[in-house]
Design a protein around this motif. Structure first.
Motif, PDB file in Angstrom:
ATOM      1  N   THR A   1      21.663   1.530   4.951  1.00 19.16           N
ATOM      2  CA  THR A   1      20.411   1.243   4.246  1.00 19.16           C
ATOM      3  C   THR A   1      19.398   0.585   5.173  1.00 19.16           C
TER       4      THR A   1
ATOM      5  N   GLU B   1      16.171   6.471   4.685  1.00 13.09           N
ATOM      6  CA  GLU B   1      17.156   6.588   3.628  1.00 13.09           C
ATOM      7  C   GLU B   1      17.396   8.022   3.190  1.00 13.09           C
TER       8      GLU B   1
ATOM      9  N   THR C   1      22.481   8.972   2.840  1.00 17.30           N
ATOM     10  CA  THR C   1      22.819   9.352   1.471  1.00 17.30           C
ATOM     11  C   THR C   1      24.330   9.438   1.294  1.00 17.30           C
TER      12      THR C   1
ATOM     13  N   THR D   1      25.189   4.709  -2.192  1.00 16.68           N
ATOM     14  CA  THR D   1      24.940   5.351  -3.467  1.00 16.68           C
ATOM     15  C   THR D   1      24.644   4.274  -4.506  1.00 16.68           C
ATOM     16  N   HIS D   2      24.177   4.680  -5.683  1.00 16.06           N
ATOM     17  CA  HIS D   2      23.702   3.709  -6.670  1.00 16.06           C
ATOM     18  C   HIS D   2      24.761   3.231  -7.648  1.00 16.06           C
TER      19      HIS D   2
ATOM     20  N   TRP E   1      17.238  -4.641  -2.947  1.00 11.41           N
ATOM     21  CA  TRP E   1      17.996  -4.028  -4.029  1.00 11.41           C
ATOM     22  C   TRP E   1      18.098  -4.968  -5.205  1.00 11.41           C
TER      23      TRP E   1
ATOM     24  N   ASN F   1      15.627   4.665  -8.665  1.00  6.62           N
ATOM     25  CA  ASN F   1      15.267   3.258  -8.726  1.00  6.62           C
ATOM     26  C   ASN F   1      16.114   2.455  -7.741  1.00  6.62           C
ATOM     27  N   ARG F   2      15.867   1.167  -7.681  1.00  5.22           N
ATOM     28  CA  ARG F   2      16.500   0.345  -6.641  1.00  5.22           C
ATOM     29  C   ARG F   2      17.679  -0.438  -7.184  1.00  5.22           C
ATOM     30  N   THR F   3      18.186  -0.041  -8.349  1.00  9.16           N
ATOM     31  CA  THR F   3      19.321  -0.776  -8.908  1.00  9.16           C
ATOM     32  C   THR F   3      20.646  -0.178  -8.442  1.00  9.16           C
ATOM     33  N   VAL F   4      21.556  -1.044  -8.008  1.00 10.03           N
ATOM     34  CA  VAL F   4      22.893  -0.614  -7.605  1.00 10.03           C
ATOM     35  C   VAL F   4      23.893  -1.170  -8.618  1.00 10.03           C
ATOM     36  N   TRP F   5      24.733  -0.285  -9.149  1.00  9.65           N
ATOM     37  CA  TRP F   5      25.724  -0.698 -10.155  1.00  9.65           C
ATOM     38  C   TRP F   5      27.093  -0.823  -9.507  1.00  9.65           C
TER      39      TRP F   5
ATOM     40  N   CYS G   1      30.331   7.725 -10.133  1.00 10.48           N
ATOM     41  CA  CYS G   1      30.453   6.562  -9.256  1.00 10.48           C
ATOM     42  C   CYS G   1      31.268   6.891  -8.015  1.00 10.48           C
TER      43      CYS G   1
END
Ligand SMILES: [Zn+2]
Length: 388
Positions: A24, A29, A35, A39-40, A118, A146-150, A168
């Motif tokens: 990152t 990116e 990639t 990953t998110h 993030w 979006n910039r959210t990582v779960w 995931c």
């Protein structure tokens, strides 16, 4: 000290996380390597104590730390203790995570990250998501760009809906070796070699439990009492007595842990609603909020008693596992070396088949407790089986 320092024996996972963080930082990116590495949505699975939530939190720290997870800067510290504006750590106190909680969470994380990097959500018990809650979460995970990582944590992949796990990236943590855990206890916590060996051995690679045990004499005493319960079983009345002892111990532990915390929470909440404000009393909604909190605290205590019982049953299972080892001709591989004589004695008096039945009964009781069976009844039935 890096944020990964506590992830004992998880070299592969740490390497993947470090690569993801590094990718990152390239500034490009959209390149193929970036990639592939980042990953998110991620799932961390592993047996209890392998450190799946520690790994997720370490990754969250590394993603928002200007030095990729130094472990010492403000970003790293505030991410770990839940006070960083871009890091949410969801710890469940109840038995399930409901759709309302997920919706509220989604509203909170819809904003862009405040620091420009993030926004990270760590969900420690993703296996407790109800189906509707999981479906609500799914939509957020699928949202691109979006910039959210779960970062979801669960014991195994099967504890998650197939639709969630298929989106995931999966990281499997392993149980660290006893020697590795003992080494960490000595190096990082200054625990004596003998104590470190004992705590690591009986905790079966669970670093958190090993550390807790090594540092608390009263916890060691409680464990001692629990491990001697199988030796007291000589018929039905002793079985009922042992069950009562076990449930009492779990209840006392949960009550002690909860008491201080509950009181403080109610004080804080009352204060927020204006308790003590001159003449006006509590603002509207205050008493309802306190009732809700008390209900939540009761749920939490129920869960803590169940968790305590589960841990105790696992300990007792190691006793019969040791009996099995002696019966199978491997008396050197005992977990409970301190009880070697008693284990040897029982191994001679009983048959391997009955030992297997006892271990199966313990595991069944754990499953039943997990399905909300009444604790005392479940443990009584189990102790009667063990006493046979
Ligand atoms: Zn840092």
């Amino acid at each position: 000290m890096s944020v990964y320092a506590d992830l004992v024996g998880q070299h592969e996972v740490v390497e993947i996380l470090q690569k993801a963080v590094a990718s990152t930082l390239n500034g490009d990116e959209n390149s193929n390597t970036a990639t592939q590495e980042m990953t998110h949505a991620w799932v961390f699975t592993g047996p209890p104590g392998s450190g799946r939530s520690n790994a997720a939190v370490a990754f969250a720290q590394a993603l928002i730390c200007p030095k990729n997870g130094c472990g010492t800067c403000n970003e790293c510290k505030s991410a770990a203790n839940g006070s960083h504006p871009d890091v949410e750590i969801i710890r469940t106190e109840g038995l399930s995570i409901k759709i309302d909680e997920v919706r509220e969470l989604l509203t909170r994380v819809a904003w862009a990250p405040s620091m420009g990097g993030w926004r990270v959500v760590v969900m420690e018990d993703a296996d407790r998501l109800t189906e509707s809650a999981a479906n609500a979460l799914l939509k957020a995970i699928e949202e691109p760009g979006n910039r959210t990582v779960w970062l979801l944590c669960a014991p195994t992949l099967h504890d998650l809906l197939p639709t969630i796990r298929s989106r995931c990236r999966h990281l499997q943590l392993v149980t660290p070796s006893t020697a590795a855990v003992a080494q960490v206890l000595q190096d990082r916590d200054g625990i004596s070699p003998v104590m470190a060996d004992f705590a690591a051995r009986v905790s079966q690679g669970h670093i958190g439990r090993a550390r807790y045990l090594a540092n608390n004499e009263s916890v060691r005493n409680t464990r001692n009492t629990i491990m001697k319960l199988p030796l007291t079983l000589h018929g039905i009345s002793s079985a009922f007595a042992a069950a009562q002892t076990l449930v009492d111990l779990a209840t006392t532990q949960a009550t002690e842990a909860a008491e201080n915390r509950n009181e403080k929470e109610i004080d804080d909440l009352s204060l927020a609603y204006g308790k003590g404000a001159t003449g006006r009393g509590m603002a509207t909604g205050g008493s309802k909020a306190i009732k809700d909190l008390e209900k939540e605290q009761k749920t939490r205590q129920t869960r803590m008693i169940r968790d305590g019982l589960d841990a105790a049953l696992l300990d007792i299972a190691t006793f019969y596992r040791d009996v099995m080892m002696v019966q199978a001709g491997s008396p050197d591989a005992l977990i409970n070396k301190e009880l070697a004589a008693e284990i040897q004695n029982l191994a001679e008096k009983t048959k391997p088949l009955s030992t297997i039945k006892k271990i199966t009964a313990i595991m069944d009781a754990r499953t039943n407790l997990g399905h909300n069976a009444a604790p005392l009844l479940t443990v009584e039935a189990l102790m009667c089986t063990l006493a046979r």
